[in-house]
Design an enzyme around this catalytic site. Structure first.
Site, short mmCIF file in Angstrom:
data_model
loop_
_atom_site.label_atom_id
_atom_site.label_comp_id
_atom_site.label_asym_id
_atom_site.label_seq_id
_atom_site.Cartn_x
_atom_site.Cartn_y
_atom_site.Cartn_z
N GLY A 39 21.89 24.06 22.84
CA GLY A 39 22.75 22.90 23.04
C GLY A 39 24.16 23.29 23.43
N SER A 40 25.11 22.49 23.01
CA SER A 40 26.48 22.65 23.48
C SER A 40 27.18 23.90 22.96
CB SER A 40 27.31 21.42 23.13
OG SER A 40 26.87 20.30 23.87
N THR A 41 26.60 24.60 21.97
CA THR A 41 27.22 25.86 21.56
C THR A 41 27.17 26.88 22.70
OG1 THR A 41 25.13 26.65 20.59
CG2 THR A 41 26.69 25.54 19.12
N LYS A 50 28.00 26.36 25.60
CA LYS A 50 29.11 26.10 26.51
C LYS A 50 30.20 27.17 26.41
CE LYS A 50 28.33 21.11 26.71
NZ LYS A 50 28.76 19.77 26.24
#
Length: 494
Positions: free
Chosen positions: A218-220, A222
């Protein structure tokens, strides 16, 4: 001698020769293999004929042995078994061994070749059999903080990993739900029934989620996308507005992806603002402009697609994290926000975070600090080793600026600690084909630094499938950040 007798004599002679050859083959050629076979009852009798050596955490043994009075004389016991199970593994008379118990069985039983002289000296002096011991890098306060945090989320499945960014020491390694290996350490029917029940439990308590299972990050992810964009010159100024519109239309697709922070906040936002509010459009656009080869190259420098665990991380084997090959343009863009066919272990995301906190230098994780003999002399001392420079120090420091801003002003505020510099990133990862029917995963990665230079990096993963929680309340910041904060405090403020 008549012909029939001669034939019988030759036949009997050949049988004797075959018997001698077979006996010599078993005794000399196959002897080592048979002696090590776990199905050989004599092997197990020898393994459990005396107390095993200790696995040590924070100066205290978290293992022991108790006499049971069968031919398998001693069985293993564990202190705070469920909390330390992902570290120690188990040594069961009936089920075999895993993790440190298996890797260092020779030391813990006293049969390792390095203890040969000690064994001889003990026999001569009458001291009897004495095994060695294993000293781990685990910080008991960090381990307890992580375990209490995960088990405090009723019904949650998850994992937490804490690393020392400068050395690679594993300070905490937790998986939940867990198990108490003392309950099936023996060879009775009750022990076997308990193990079978654990093995069949749908919540998979025997699984080591920190090391052996992979999930979309997920967004980790990024933070890695941002590092790649800076390293390859796709973004040069983290404060400059981008041309990534929100909602973002995937390349070669009619699908548009928005962000929870809203189009007004995320439209053409800078990389720094995008990190603060976790704007999907900016990271989708950065990944699309990077292309799969450059983004994969950066991911691999952080450890993705590599067998570093199985080759070098010998004391705890881990599953490989995957940045896939042969992605199309939409698939590449999706990896920029940690979705698509990208997968990671919690250990891998802890490594990414640790490397960025360490100015881009990725250290080899390790969990055994020392191997000791019966007299406590050090037989082996693990020295920190660098895997490589994942990104430049300049790039890593820019990502640190964004992560620290996100902890102060953005979605990672729940991880803030007074007097500690904290950088963080939340993550909510969708899974499955039918996203509406599947509850998402929660992630949180962070690091904490003191003024004296000491630091810790943490990754927390939460699967809320069995939790009594609304979908709206599932987020890395809400569920994972408090756990990461308590682990960082345990390391840096104790």
């Amino acid at each position: 001698m008549n012909k029939p007798l001669r034939a019988v004599a030759i036949f009997c002679g050949l049988l004797m020769l075959g018997l001698l050859l077979r006996a010599n083959w078993l005794q000399y050629v196959r002897a080592p293999e048979l002696a090590a076979d776990q199905e050989n009852r004599r092997v197990r009798i020898e393994q459990f004929a005396s107390p095993r050596g200790d696995i040590v955490v924070g100066g205290e043994a978290v293992t022991g042995s108790t006499e049971v009075g069968t031919d398998l004389k001693y069985k293993r016991t564990y202190v705070n078994g469920p909390m330390y199970a992902p570290v120690t593994g188990y040594a069961s008379q009936a089920q075999g061994m895993t993790l440190l118990e298996r890797t260092y069985d020779g030391i813990l039983t006293g049969k390792d070749d390095r203890l040969a002289f000690q064994r001889f000296a003990d026999v001569v002096s009458g001291k009897g059999h004495r095994p060695g011991s294993i000293v781990t890098t685990i910080d008991p306060r960090a381990q307890k903080a992580a375990y209490d945090g995960l088990t405090g989320l009723k019904g949650a499945r998850g994992a937490a990993v804490a690393l020392d960014p400068e050395t690679g020491k594993v300070l905490a390694l937790v998986s939940a739900p867990s198990y108490d290996a003392s309950r099936f350490a023996g060879s009775t029917f009750d022990d076997s029934d308990r193990f079978v029940a654990l093995d069949k439990d749908k919540r998979k308590p025997l699984a080591n989620r920190a090391l052996r299972e992979t999930f979309p990050p997920g967004s980790t992810f990024k933070i890695l996308t941002a590092a790649a964009a800076l390293e390859h010159g796709v973004v040069t100024d983290i404060d400059a507005r981008t041309d990534a519109v929100s909602p973002y239309q995937l390349p070669q697709s009619s699908n548009k992806i928005g962000s929870e922070a809203g189009d007004a906040t995320c439209d053409k936002a800078s990389l720094k603002t995008a990190m603060q509010y976790s704007c999907n459009n900016v990271f989708l656009d950065a990944a699309a402009k990077l292309g799969q080869d450059k983004l994969r190259e950066t991911a691999e420098k952080f450890g993705f697609n590599d067998d570093v665990y199985s080759d070098d991380f010998g004391d705890l084997l881990a599953t490989r994290s995957i940045y896939p090959e042969n992605l199309d343009k939409p698939g590449t863009a999706l990896t920029g926000m940690g979705q698509g066919s990208l997968t990671s272990t919690p250990m891998q995301m802890a490594m990414v975070t640790a490397a960025l906190a360490n100015d881009g230098k990725l250290m080899q994780p390790y969990i055994v600090d020392e191997v000791r003999g019966p007299d406590l002399g050090v037989l082996e001392k693990t020295e920190p080793a660098a895997i490589g420079q994942a990104v430049s120090a300049e790039t890593a420091q820019k990502v640190q600026q964004m992560m620290e801003f996100t902890a102060r002003e953005g979605s990672a505020r729940r991880a803030q600690i007074d007097g500690i510099t904290v950088g963080g990133k939340t993550g909510t990862a969708q899974r499955g084909v039918d996203v509406a029917e599947q509850v998402p995963y929660g992630w949180f990665v962070s690091y904490g630094k003191k003024q004296d230079g000491s630091s810790v990096a943490v990754a927390v993963f939460i699967d809320p499938t069995d939790m009594d929680i609304s979908r709206a309340d599932i987020s890395g910041g809400r569920l994972g950040a408090p756990i990461a904060r308590s682990v960082m405090k345990a390391v840096l403020q104790s």
